[in-house]
Design a protein around this motif. Structure first.
Motif, short mmCIF file in Angstrom:
data_model
loop_
_atom_site.label_atom_id
_atom_site.label_comp_id
_atom_site.label_asym_id
_atom_site.label_seq_id
_atom_site.Cartn_x
_atom_site.Cartn_y
_atom_site.Cartn_z
N UNK A 129 -99.72 -54.91 -22.57
CA UNK A 129 -101.01 -55.30 -23.14
C UNK A 129 -102.16 -55.10 -22.16
N UNK A 130 -103.35 -54.86 -22.72
CA UNK A 130 -104.58 -54.85 -21.92
C UNK A 130 -104.85 -56.25 -21.42
N UNK A 131 -105.63 -56.34 -20.39
CA UNK A 131 -105.98 -57.61 -19.77
C UNK A 131 -106.49 -58.66 -20.76
N UNK A 132 -107.46 -58.37 -21.64
CA UNK A 132 -107.97 -59.42 -22.54
C UNK A 132 -106.93 -59.98 -23.51
N UNK A 133 -105.90 -59.20 -23.81
CA UNK A 133 -104.88 -59.67 -24.73
C UNK A 133 -104.02 -60.78 -24.12
N UNK A 134 -103.77 -60.73 -22.82
CA UNK A 134 -102.83 -61.66 -22.19
C UNK A 134 -103.27 -63.12 -22.34
N UNK A 135 -104.49 -63.50 -21.94
CA UNK A 135 -104.87 -64.91 -22.13
C UNK A 135 -105.02 -65.28 -23.60
N UNK A 136 -105.37 -64.31 -24.44
CA UNK A 136 -105.50 -64.60 -25.87
C UNK A 136 -104.13 -64.92 -26.47
N UNK A 137 -103.12 -64.15 -26.10
CA UNK A 137 -101.76 -64.43 -26.57
C UNK A 137 -101.32 -65.81 -26.07
N UNK A 138 -101.59 -66.11 -24.82
CA UNK A 138 -101.20 -67.40 -24.26
C UNK A 138 -101.87 -68.57 -25.02
N UNK A 139 -103.17 -68.45 -25.28
CA UNK A 139 -103.88 -69.49 -26.04
C UNK A 139 -103.34 -69.60 -27.46
N UNK A 140 -103.06 -68.45 -28.08
CA UNK A 140 -102.51 -68.42 -29.44
C UNK A 140 -101.18 -69.19 -29.50
#
Length: 175
Positions: free
Chosen positions: A43-54
């Motif tokens: 994943x691209x960088x912005x996806x990683x924290x978004x997945x974690x929050x999700x």
């Protein structure tokens, strides 16, 4: 993105055309390693924290509410792949081609139960409620969310990405 045992930098991704990203990450788990992702997602960088929050704000609460258990594993159907949308020749490049998308097909709980999108979307009342809660919550975190009600290509998974939509890039698609 902070490097951990579960989120590691990966070499640049590229394909035969405009695919790829320069600084992708391999994400093998969310929530500090508590929720495994199988297989690991590129994943691209912005996806990683978004997945974690999700996982923290949507999947875990839905798992506790509907199954009385925590989430243990996410089955990743797809992440980075240099391909057109819906694998259709001539279509625009999919967000998967930028490592900007994740397809999720099943959820396993710490009590040993699991729910797949394919069987659970029209499964038991509890499975349906869990998957619909996850789908609705996913729309709060990602700009594109496609599920079984969208089309036959998404009958067995939730597609989520951070594509920019509309003139200002802020429009969301949730189907």
């Amino acid at each position: 993105v902070r490097r951990t045992n579960f989120v590691q930098p990966h070499s640049a991704l590229g394909g035969p055309s405009v695919c790829g990203t320069e600084h992708p990450f391999e994400m093998s788990a969310a929530l500090g390693g508590r929720v495994s992702m199988r297989p690991a997602a590129l994943l691209r960088c912005p996806m990683v924290p978004t997945v974690d929050r999700w996982v923290a704000e949507v999947v875990e609460p839905a798992a506790r509410f509907h199954f009385g258990s925590s989430i243990q594993e996410l089955k990743v159907a797809a992440s980075y792949a240099c391909r057109p949308m819906n694998h259709r020749s001539g279509a625009r490049l999919s967000e998967h081609g930028y490592a900007n998308a994740l397809d999720e097909s099943a959820f396993t709980f710490t009590n040993g139960q699991s729910v797949s999108v394919k069987r659970g979307w029209y499964g038991s009342a509890r499975e349906r409620a869990f998957l619909r809660a996850v789908h609705a919550g996913t729309c709060q975190h990602f700009t594109t969310v496609l599920g079984p009600n969208f089309d036959a290509n998404h009958h067995d998974h939730f597609h989520m990405d951070l594509a920019r939509h509309g003139r200002d890039g802020l429009m969301r698609i949730c189907k």
